[in-house]
Scaffold this motif. Structure first.
Motif, PDB file in Angstrom:
ATOM      1  N   ALA A 118     -53.929 -60.001  10.350  1.00  0.00           N
ATOM      2  CA  ALA A 118     -53.496 -60.398  11.692  1.00  0.00           C
ATOM      3  C   ALA A 118     -54.641 -61.001  12.492  1.00  0.00           C
ATOM      4  O   ALA A 118     -54.491 -62.046  13.139  1.00  0.00           O
ATOM      5  N   LEU A 119     -55.823 -60.361  12.441  1.00  0.00           N
ATOM      6  CA  LEU A 119     -56.947 -60.807  13.259  1.00  0.00           C
ATOM      7  C   LEU A 119     -57.623 -62.049  12.697  1.00  0.00           C
ATOM      8  O   LEU A 119     -58.264 -62.794  13.456  1.00  0.00           O
ATOM      9  N   GLU A 126     -57.510 -68.786  10.282  1.00  0.00           N
ATOM     10  CA  GLU A 126     -56.808 -68.870   9.007  1.00  0.00           C
ATOM     11  C   GLU A 126     -55.297 -68.982   9.233  1.00  0.00           C
ATOM     12  O   GLU A 126     -54.735 -68.337  10.109  1.00  0.00           O
ATOM     13  N   THR A 127     -54.674 -69.792   8.424  1.00  0.00           N
ATOM     14  CA  THR A 127     -53.224 -69.961   8.527  1.00  0.00           C
ATOM     15  C   THR A 127     -52.518 -68.808   7.814  1.00  0.00           C
ATOM     16  O   THR A 127     -52.757 -68.553   6.634  1.00  0.00           O
ATOM     17  N   ALA A 169     -61.758 -53.037  10.360  1.00  0.00           N
ATOM     18  CA  ALA A 169     -61.147 -54.339  10.097  1.00  0.00           C
ATOM     19  C   ALA A 169     -61.988 -55.470  10.679  1.00  0.00           C
ATOM     20  O   ALA A 169     -62.201 -56.505  10.030  1.00  0.00           O
ATOM     21  N   LEU A 170     -62.487 -55.282  11.899  1.00  0.00           N
ATOM     22  CA  LEU A 170     -63.325 -56.307  12.516  1.00  0.00           C
ATOM     23  C   LEU A 170     -64.633 -56.479  11.747  1.00  0.00           C
ATOM     24  O   LEU A 170     -65.179 -57.588  11.675  1.00  0.00           O
ATOM     25  N   THR A 171     -65.125 -55.396  11.152  1.00  0.00           N
ATOM     26  CA  THR A 171     -66.332 -55.485  10.335  1.00  0.00           C
ATOM     27  C   THR A 171     -66.097 -56.373   9.120  1.00  0.00           C
ATOM     28  O   THR A 171     -66.952 -57.178   8.740  1.00  0.00           O
ATOM     29  N   LEU A 172     -64.929 -56.236   8.497  1.00  0.00           N
ATOM     30  CA  LEU A 172     -64.601 -57.078   7.346  1.00  0.00           C
ATOM     31  C   LEU A 172     -64.541 -58.546   7.743  1.00  0.00           C
ATOM     32  O   LEU A 172     -64.990 -59.430   7.000  1.00  0.00           O
ATOM     33  N   ILE A 173     -63.974 -58.817   8.924  1.00  0.00           N
ATOM     34  CA  ILE A 173     -63.883 -60.199   9.389  1.00  0.00           C
ATOM     35  C   ILE A 173     -65.274 -60.770   9.640  1.00  0.00           C
ATOM     36  O   ILE A 173     -65.580 -61.907   9.262  1.00  0.00           O
ATOM     37  N   LEU A 174     -66.132 -59.975  10.271  1.00  0.00           N
ATOM     38  CA  LEU A 174     -67.500 -60.436  10.505  1.00  0.00           C
ATOM     39  C   LEU A 174     -68.242 -60.635   9.181  1.00  0.00           C
ATOM     40  O   LEU A 174     -69.119 -61.493   9.073  1.00  0.00           O
ATOM     41  N   GLY A 175     -67.864 -59.838   8.171  1.00  0.00           N
ATOM     42  CA  GLY A 175     -68.473 -60.011   6.853  1.00  0.00           C
ATOM     43  C   GLY A 175     -68.216 -61.401   6.304  1.00  0.00           C
ATOM     44  O   GLY A 175     -69.057 -61.972   5.601  1.00  0.00           O
ATOM     45  N   ARG A 176     -67.064 -61.971   6.623  1.00  0.00           N
ATOM     46  CA  ARG A 176     -66.752 -63.330   6.180  1.00  0.00           C
ATOM     47  C   ARG A 176     -67.621 -64.349   6.915  1.00  0.00           C
ATOM     48  O   ARG A 176     -68.015 -65.373   6.348  1.00  0.00           O
ATOM     49  N   ARG A 177     -67.903 -64.071   8.180  1.00  0.00           N
ATOM     50  CA  ARG A 177     -68.704 -65.000   8.985  1.00  0.00           C
ATOM     51  C   ARG A 177     -70.189 -64.909   8.631  1.00  0.00           C
ATOM     52  O   ARG A 177     -70.954 -65.819   8.943  1.00  0.00           O
ATOM     53  N   LEU A 178     -70.607 -63.815   8.019  1.00  0.00           N
ATOM     54  CA  LEU A 178     -72.020 -63.586   7.735  1.00  0.00           C
ATOM     55  C   LEU A 178     -72.278 -63.526   6.229  1.00  0.00           C
ATOM     56  O   LEU A 178     -73.062 -62.724   5.750  1.00  0.00           O
ATOM     57  N   ARG A 179     -71.615 -64.395   5.493  1.00  0.00           N
ATOM     58  CA  ARG A 179     -71.706 -64.368   4.038  1.00  0.00           C
ATOM     59  C   ARG A 179     -73.096 -64.709   3.524  1.00  0.00           C
ATOM     60  O   ARG A 179     -73.451 -64.341   2.398  1.00  0.00           O
ATOM     61  N   GLN A 180     -73.877 -65.427   4.309  1.00  0.00           N
ATOM     62  CA  GLN A 180     -75.200 -65.836   3.846  1.00  0.00           C
ATOM     63  C   GLN A 180     -76.221 -64.708   3.950  1.00  0.00           C
ATOM     64  O   GLN A 180     -77.334 -64.829   3.444  1.00  0.00           O
ATOM     65  N   THR A 181     -75.861 -63.621   4.615  1.00  0.00           N
ATOM     66  CA  THR A 181     -76.778 -62.485   4.757  1.00  0.00           C
ATOM     67  C   THR A 181     -76.587 -61.540   3.577  1.00  0.00           C
ATOM     68  O   THR A 181     -75.465 -61.171   3.238  1.00  0.00           O
ATOM     69  N   GLY A 182     -77.691 -61.129   2.964  1.00  0.00           N
ATOM     70  CA  GLY A 182     -77.625 -60.268   1.790  1.00  0.00           C
ATOM     71  C   GLY A 182     -77.078 -58.890   2.094  1.00  0.00           C
ATOM     72  O   GLY A 182     -77.180 -58.401   3.226  1.00  0.00           O
TER      73      GLY A 182
END
Length: 304
Positions: A118-119, A126-127, A169-182
């Motif tokens: 949803a978020l 995302e569609t 859930a918000l942590t998972l979403i931020l994980g997508r935005r911060l993929r370049q961080t190890g």
């Protein structure tokens, strides 16, 4: 030659599945240990000692990659927000599980992928097709059923569980935005956040712990850190679309461990709500896999 490569890939995927299941088991064991400890110690104290346990796992990896890399991160504001959310996830989980059965709290957390679906439409653009939106709505109905539509659903422990699962859930979403961080950098900073928060919360609430209790609190961090490494390795061996649904084994382990250690059995409403949430979540995974390859961040990057 192709057959040999196929067999190697198949064996790697199987090993990835086994690692994922073992990692989920360790996370569930960590949750049960946490529930046992917060019955006698303040959440802040548990967070502090647990964080030191996590550093026992992280220290060799930090040394290997170099401490300087911890400060070379992308999107600092989002990094800080992620630390706040991961700390809230853990703190609210322990606050909820101190008063509610383990399976009840885990049911709220199993709704994480539904919240993500949803978020993601709002925060990632995302569609989301109508089928997944329908699954999201059905999943929310499962959450409401698990909350028990009455004055009890307004109890603080239940609210803590919902807030914690939303933070997750918000942590998972931020994980997508911060993929370049190890992974090591992400986990290190969230551990620092938990340590600082624990120090603040434990002011005036610190009590002497026996050697067994102190060791158990250290083990919380060690077990969670080990589980995280297993899941990280599993994601490198098998497709995330194969591994993502396995996270629902956390709910099964929560029921088993809750019964073994605390004599808790989920009631009918929790079981019905759990079933609805799991089916809705699995459908969302299925649809996402049909439309696109499931992101690694759809699998919890860390435990509680």
């Amino acid at each position: 030659m192709n057959l040999r490569v196929s067999r190697i890939a198949g064996n790697a995927a199987l090993f990835g599945v086994l690692l994922m299941l073992l990692g989920d088991l360790l996370f569930s064991l960590n949750d049960a240990m946490g529930k046992w400890l917060v019955a006698s110690f303040a959440v802040g104290q548990v967070l502090v000692i647990r964080s030191f346990g996590s550093f026992l796992i992280l220290a060799p990896m930090i040394a290997r990659q170099g401490p300087r890399s911890l400060f070379q991160v992308e999107r600092v504001p989002l990094q800080i927000l992620r630390v706040i959310l991961t700390t809230g996830d853990v703190a609210f989980f322990y606050a909820a599980v101190a008063y509610l059965p383990l399976a009840d709290v885990m049911t709220f957390y199993m709704a994480g992928p539904i919240y993500v679906a949803a978020l993601s439409h709002v925060f990632l653009g995302e569609t989301i097709g109508w089928r997944r939106w329908l699954a999201v709505i059905i999943g929310f109905i499962g959450v409401v059923i698990a909350l028990r539509p009455s004055t009890a659903m307004l109890s603080w422990p239940s609210i803590f569980g919902v807030i914690g699962s939303l933070s997750f859930a918000l942590t998972l979403i931020l994980g997508r935005r911060l993929r370049q961080t190890g992974d090591v950098t992400l986990v290190t900073w969230q551990t620092v956040g938990a340590l600082v928060t624990g120090l603040i919360l434990s002011i005036g609430n610190w009590r002497a712990a026996s050697a067994l209790d102190f060791t158990a609190m250290l083990a919380l961090g060690i077990v969670a850190g080990s589980a995280h490494m297993m899941i990280t390795r599993a994601l490198k061996l098998a497709p995330a679309s194969l591994l993502a649904p396995l996270q629902y084994s956390l709910l099964l382990w929560a029921i088993v461990l809750g019964y073994i250690f605390f004599g808790e059995l989920p009631d009918k409403q929790i079981l019905v709500g759990s079933l609805i949430i799991v089916l809705a979540g699995l459908f969302i995974f299925h649809r996402k896999n049909m439309v696109d390859v499931t992101s690694r961040s759809d699998v919890p990057p860390d435990g509680h």
